[in-house]
Design a protein around this motif. Structure first.
Motif, PDB file in Angstrom:
ATOM      1  N   ASN A  26      77.538 -25.205  17.969  1.00 58.21           N
ATOM      2  CA  ASN A  26      78.680 -24.350  17.669  1.00 58.21           C
ATOM      3  C   ASN A  26      78.290 -22.868  17.694  1.00 58.21           C
ATOM      4  OD1 ASN A  26      81.299 -23.663  16.894  1.00 58.21           O
ATOM      5  ND2 ASN A  26      80.861 -23.884  14.718  1.00 58.21           N
ATOM      6  N   LYS A  27      79.307 -22.017  17.681  1.00 55.15           N
ATOM      7  CA  LYS A  27      79.174 -20.556  17.645  1.00 55.15           C
ATOM      8  C   LYS A  27      78.533 -20.017  18.931  1.00 55.15           C
ATOM      9  CE  LYS A  27      78.836 -20.770  12.606  1.00 55.15           C
ATOM     10  NZ  LYS A  27      78.153 -20.330  11.370  1.00 55.15           N
ATOM     11  N   MET A  28      78.994 -20.597  20.060  1.00 55.43           N
ATOM     12  CA  MET A  28      78.477 -20.176  21.357  1.00 55.43           C
ATOM     13  C   MET A  28      78.961 -18.792  21.756  1.00 55.43           C
ATOM     14  SD  MET A  28      76.348 -22.374  22.474  1.00 55.43           S
ATOM     15  CE  MET A  28      76.205 -21.732  24.136  1.00 55.43           C
ATOM     16  N   ASP A  29      79.874 -18.217  20.977  1.00 59.52           N
ATOM     17  CA  ASP A  29      80.324 -16.853  21.263  1.00 59.52           C
ATOM     18  C   ASP A  29      79.328 -15.808  20.776  1.00 59.52           C
ATOM     19  OD1 ASP A  29      81.031 -17.935  18.754  1.00 59.52           O
ATOM     20  OD2 ASP A  29      82.363 -16.241  18.354  1.00 59.52           O
ATOM     21  N   LEU A  30      78.297 -16.216  20.039  1.00 63.38           N
ATOM     22  CA  LEU A  30      77.314 -15.272  19.522  1.00 63.38           C
ATOM     23  C   LEU A  30      76.300 -14.893  20.595  1.00 63.38           C
ATOM     24  CD1 LEU A  30      76.628 -16.869  16.012  1.00 63.38           C
ATOM     25  CD2 LEU A  30      78.176 -14.996  16.584  1.00 63.38           C
ATOM     26  N   SER A  31      75.783 -13.692  20.492  1.00 66.28           N
ATOM     27  CA  SER A  31      74.796 -13.205  21.456  1.00 66.28           C
ATOM     28  C   SER A  31      73.537 -14.063  21.410  1.00 66.28           C
ATOM     29  CB  SER A  31      74.451 -11.750  21.134  1.00 66.28           C
ATOM     30  OG  SER A  31      73.442 -11.272  21.994  1.00 66.28           O
ATOM     31  N   GLY A  32      73.056 -14.463  22.586  1.00 60.76           N
ATOM     32  CA  GLY A  32      71.832 -15.253  22.681  1.00 60.76           C
ATOM     33  C   GLY A  32      72.051 -16.747  22.604  1.00 60.76           C
ATOM     34  N   ALA A  33      73.284 -17.181  22.384  1.00 58.18           N
ATOM     35  CA  ALA A  33      73.547 -18.609  22.215  1.00 58.18           C
ATOM     36  C   ALA A  33      73.318 -19.399  23.503  1.00 58.18           C
ATOM     37  CB  ALA A  33      74.976 -18.821  21.713  1.00 58.18           C
ATOM     38  N   ASP A  34      73.625 -18.803  24.655  1.00 59.74           N
ATOM     39  CA  ASP A  34      73.454 -19.515  25.928  1.00 59.74           C
ATOM     40  C   ASP A  34      71.987 -19.889  26.159  1.00 59.74           C
ATOM     41  OD1 ASP A  34      76.149 -19.458  26.548  1.00 59.74           O
ATOM     42  OD2 ASP A  34      76.002 -17.552  27.618  1.00 59.74           O
ATOM     43  N   ALA A  35      71.088 -18.963  25.882  1.00 57.29           N
ATOM     44  CA  ALA A  35      69.658 -19.236  26.060  1.00 57.29           C
ATOM     45  C   ALA A  35      69.193 -20.325  25.096  1.00 57.29           C
ATOM     46  CB  ALA A  35      68.850 -17.954  25.845  1.00 57.29           C
ATOM     47  N   VAL A  36      69.701 -20.280  23.869  1.00 53.98           N
ATOM     48  CA  VAL A  36      69.347 -21.312  22.888  1.00 53.98           C
ATOM     49  C   VAL A  36      69.793 -22.686  23.376  1.00 53.98           C
ATOM     50  CG1 VAL A  36      69.845 -22.205  20.580  1.00 53.98           C
ATOM     51  CG2 VAL A  36      69.366 -19.772  20.894  1.00 53.98           C
ATOM     52  N   LEU A  37      71.005 -22.780  23.901  1.00 58.80           N
ATOM     53  CA  LEU A  37      71.532 -24.045  24.384  1.00 58.80           C
ATOM     54  C   LEU A  37      70.658 -24.611  25.498  1.00 58.80           C
ATOM     55  CD1 LEU A  37      73.800 -26.175  24.308  1.00 58.80           C
ATOM     56  CD2 LEU A  37      75.008 -24.801  26.017  1.00 58.80           C
ATOM     57  N   ARG A  38      70.249 -23.757  26.434  1.00 59.33           N
ATOM     58  CA  ARG A  38      69.386 -24.217  27.526  1.00 59.33           C
ATOM     59  C   ARG A  38      68.078 -24.777  26.977  1.00 59.33           C
ATOM     60  NH1 ARG A  38      71.364 -19.497  30.086  1.00 59.33           N
ATOM     61  NH2 ARG A  38      69.498 -18.329  29.458  1.00 59.33           N
ATOM     62  N   ASP A  39      67.483 -24.075  26.026  1.00 54.11           N
ATOM     63  CA  ASP A  39      66.212 -24.527  25.445  1.00 54.11           C
ATOM     64  C   ASP A  39      66.375 -25.850  24.691  1.00 54.11           C
ATOM     65  OD1 ASP A  39      65.044 -22.272  26.471  1.00 54.11           O
ATOM     66  OD2 ASP A  39      65.054 -21.147  24.579  1.00 54.11           O
ATOM     67  N   VAL A  40      67.474 -25.977  23.948  1.00 51.85           N
ATOM     68  CA  VAL A  40      67.708 -27.205  23.191  1.00 51.85           C
ATOM     69  C   VAL A  40      67.883 -28.391  24.128  1.00 51.85           C
ATOM     70  CG1 VAL A  40      69.378 -28.407  21.708  1.00 51.85           C
ATOM     71  CG2 VAL A  40      68.653 -26.089  21.145  1.00 51.85           C
ATOM     72  N   LYS A  41      68.660 -28.223  25.174  1.00 47.50           N
ATOM     73  CA  LYS A  41      68.874 -29.321  26.129  1.00 47.50           C
ATOM     74  C   LYS A  41      67.564 -29.719  26.802  1.00 47.50           C
ATOM     75  CE  LYS A  41      73.708 -28.677  27.445  1.00 47.50           C
ATOM     76  NZ  LYS A  41      74.614 -28.390  28.567  1.00 47.50           N
ATOM     77  N   ALA A  42      66.771 -28.715  27.190  1.00 42.65           N
ATOM     78  CA  ALA A  42      65.490 -29.013  27.834  1.00 42.65           C
ATOM     79  C   ALA A  42      64.564 -29.763  26.890  1.00 42.65           C
ATOM     80  CB  ALA A  42      64.835 -27.715  28.313  1.00 42.65           C
ATOM     81  N   ALA A  43      64.526 -29.356  25.628  1.00 44.67           N
ATOM     82  CA  ALA A  43      63.655 -30.009  24.648  1.00 44.67           C
ATOM     83  C   ALA A  43      64.097 -31.439  24.383  1.00 44.67           C
ATOM     84  CB  ALA A  43      63.639 -29.204  23.355  1.00 44.67           C
ATOM     85  N   LEU A  44      65.400 -31.661  24.294  1.00 39.41           N
ATOM     86  CA  LEU A  44      65.900 -33.005  23.991  1.00 39.41           C
ATOM     87  C   LEU A  44      65.725 -33.957  25.168  1.00 39.41           C
ATOM     88  CD1 LEU A  44      69.163 -32.165  21.995  1.00 39.41           C
ATOM     89  CD2 LEU A  44      66.957 -32.922  21.094  1.00 39.41           C
TER      90      LEU A  44
END
Length: 371
Positions: free
Chosen positions: A272-290
């Motif tokens: 959640n809170k993908m409207d926050l700055s830097g969220a897109d990069a976090v999402l990419r990292d989380v998906k790659a890790a999982l």
């Protein structure tokens, strides 16, 4: 104080229950005393444990005794049974910790205190006492989907956006202090129930924070919806900041330590809170890790490492406050996955390829997925 007490959610209640004593027999004519009444607990839709307290303010429930045998009435009149109406989802536990029954359907019942038999030749015409003990009514919410997350992850905002519930929402932790259930309705009138549960804290499995009072409500949900903040979470200045990925691992570990069977439930991760700055990069990292769970679990510290990983059916990115389209995709995805898993339970022999084909067809019909 009184107003606060009246609003308090009750999910556990102790009652003293007593069956009625049997009536006295009539030796001269071989008359048999009436059996004492029994106490039953019965599930009723729309009922709450607070209703039980209103009806039985002393928290003591007793059935009436059986009538004595008389010359004019050889068979004594039986005592009257008493039923205690409770919400669907209650487990009945006796004072020795034994589970007397699960009330998972409207109208289901459990005998909690049997009435004593009436006086007859085998007991020298003396009616016996009824059973008497204390039982605990332990409510575990029944819902299709259970929202799981740390405080302030946006669970209540998401529930409000996809359902007709009106949970309390604010930008500070522990806004949700009691479970609430919202109804998600679709254009074809299909409905799903979603439970918004109080936020976890580290150590919830050991009853830290709301601990077991939260975790027990996860047990009767069909699907877990993990909601995490894209930029992580920190409960207070005294606590460590946890990243988005660390939050996912901690939620996994808390569920596992409370009851490992919870990891067998279907699960979806919502960032959640993908409207926050830097969220897109976090999402990419989380998906790659999982995608590389064995490698991930080998690297993380023991305090974060679950023994067994949740099997996530999907990872969805949303902004519950500002992106209605992303919320709608979550709404439809929940329906798709619940239907898919219901089919798999009905047909355990179905192959993974058949399941994937059904899911692909459902997804194409409902529109494109978010991720």
């Amino acid at each position: 104080m009184g107003r606060h007490h009246a609003a308090k959610f009750i999910d556990s209640l102790r009652l003293h229950v007593r069956g009625g004593a049997g009536g006295t027999g009539y030796p001269k004519y071989g008359g048999v005393g009436g059996p004492g009444g029994s106490v039953y607990v019965v599930a009723k839709e729309g009922c709450s444990l607070r209703d039980v307290v209103r009806r039985h303010p002393t928290k003591r429930v007793a059935a009436s005794g059986g009538g004595n045998s008389q010359a004019r009435r050889i068979l004594g009149e039986p005592g009257t049974d008493v039923t205690v109406q409770v919400p669907v989802g209650v487990s009945v536990i006796d004072d020795c910790g034994r589970n007397l029954g699960e009330l998972d359907a409207d109208g289901s019942s459990v005998l909690v205190a049997r009435g004593g038999p009436g006086g007859c030749p085998t007991n020298q015409y003396n009616g016996a006492r009824g059973q008497a003990h204390t039982v605990t009514l332990d409510l575990k919410l029944i819902a299709d989907v259970g929202l799981v997350g740390f405080p302030n992850a946006g669970k209540s905002t998401l529930l409000k956006a996809i359902s007709r519930a009106s949970p309390r929402i604010a930008s500070y932790p522990f806004t949700t202090l009691r479970p609430s259930v919202g109804t998600v309705q679709y254009p074809d009138l299909r409905q799903l129930s979603v439970a918004d549960l109080p936020g976890l804290v580290e150590g919830a499995h050991a009853n830290e924070g709301l601990g077991h009072r939260f975790l027990k409500h996860v047990e009767r949900t069909k699907l877990l919806l993990l909601v995490v903040d894209a930029l992580g979470f920190r409960l207070s200045p005294r606590h460590r900041h946890r990243s988005c990925l660390e939050t996912v691992l901690l939620l996994n570990k808390e569920l596992e330590l409370y009851k490992e069977d919870l990891l067998l439930k279907p699960a979806v991760l919502v960032v959640n809170k993908m409207d926050l700055s830097g969220a897109d990069a976090v999402l990419r990292d989380v998906k790659a890790a999982l995608r590389d769970l064995p490698g991930l679990l080998a690297e993380v510290p023991e305090e974060l490492r679950p023994t067994r990983a949740l099997q996530l059916d999907d990872v969805l990115a949303i902004s519950a406050r500002s992106d209605a389209r992303s919320v709608q995709r979550v709404k439809w995805r929940l329906r798709e996955l619940l239907d898919l898993h219901a089919e798999q339970r009905a047909d355990p022999a179905a192959t993974e390829n058949q399941a994937a084909a059904r899911l692909s067809a459902q997804t194409a019909e409902a529109g494109p997925r978010l991720v």
